[in-house]
Design a protein around this motif. Structure first.
Motif: not given
Length: 268
Positions: A71-96
């Motif tokens: 349901g996501l589009k390539a232009e959408d933006h995501l953030q992956a948050v780790a248990l220790d607070g590390f927050a990776a900013e990720l464009n949806a396109g490559p993840l799809l």
């Protein structure tokens, strides 16, 4: 935030089989349990060559990220948050993507725990975002978050943190804006700039001074390529960004953004 940190602490102390990954895409959220993901219809055994975190080939039970982000589009933006607070900013396109550089969610099986990342350190589990054929997409080390607890759809970085944005008069394809995109991909998971950003790991890259103001150009490039070649200490965590991850022309664009922002300081 307090509730999330409490949940993370409980997760760290809970049996591995009870681990959960929250995926919130804006239209609804789903808490995936370890056992659900291990039995996912698209789960398979994969081999990751020269794993970024383990520095060797690793085998995982994993699900394509594309299968979890429907349901996501390539232009959408995501953030992956780790248990220790590390927050990776990720464009949806490559993840799809399902070809070339492909993203996978690796799931730690409680019956087959992964090795620890270092002495007195936990493993990369219970959930770890890994990539097959990462060179095909110039995937940065910062795009391999481990111990992931939450993946959420968010507004673009420039909307959430205006203090990071270059001069709005610049064209969208200006080299400075290209450098801003590279900063988000490679730096924002660990660093803030002008006090803006979600990470608490590395130093602010503009306040009180930009590294472009106290490093000579050649030394700054060397530092980004191999941090411990200039500053070596046991607790150093910054990874090196080699040419396959950050080509020379992209490194120049990234430094151009940092130089530009040195003239746009804002007090946090």
């Amino acid at each position: 935030m307090k509730a999330f940190l409490l949940g993370a602490a409980l997760l760290l102390s809970s049996p591995l089989y009870a681990a959960q990954l929250l995926i919130d895409l804006g239209s609804g959220s789903h808490a995936w349990r370890t056992e659900e993901l291990l039995k996912h219809p698209e789960a398979r055994n994969i081999t990751i060559k020269d794993d970024v975190s383990y520095k060797r080939d690793m085998q995982y039970r994993a699900v394509p990220m594309a299968a979890l982000l429907q349901g996501l589009k390539a232009e959408d933006h995501l953030q992956a948050v780790a248990l220790d607070g590390f927050a990776a900013e990720l464009n949806a396109g490559p993840l799809l993507n399902r070809k070339g550089a492909q993203a996978w969610l690796a799931i730690e099986d409680p019956s087959k725990p992964w090795p620890t990342l270092a002495p007195d350190k936990p493993s990369a589990g219970p959930f770890y975002l890994v990539w097959s054929d990462p060179a095909a997409g110039h995937v940065s080390p910062e795009q391999w978050p481990f111990q992931v607890a939450r993946i959420q759809r968010l507004a673009p970085v420039a909307e959430r943190f205006p203090a990071l944005a270059p001069d709005p008069k610049l064209a969208a394809n200006d080299p400075i804006n290209q450098g801003f995109a590279l900063f988000q991909k490679n730096c924002l998971a660990c660093h803030r700039l002008n006090g803006a950003g979600d990470s608490q790991f590395g130093p602010d890259l503009n306040i009180p001074y930009s590294p472009t103001e106290y490093f000579g150009s050649d030394f700054l490039k060397r530092y980004i390529r191999d941090p411990q070649s200039l500053r070596r200490w046991p607790q150093a965590k910054m990874p090196g960004f080699n040419n396959s991850v950050l080509p020379d022309e992209e490194l120049v664009l990234l430094l151009g953004y940092l130089k530009h922002m040195a003239g746009r300081k804002q007090t946090p």
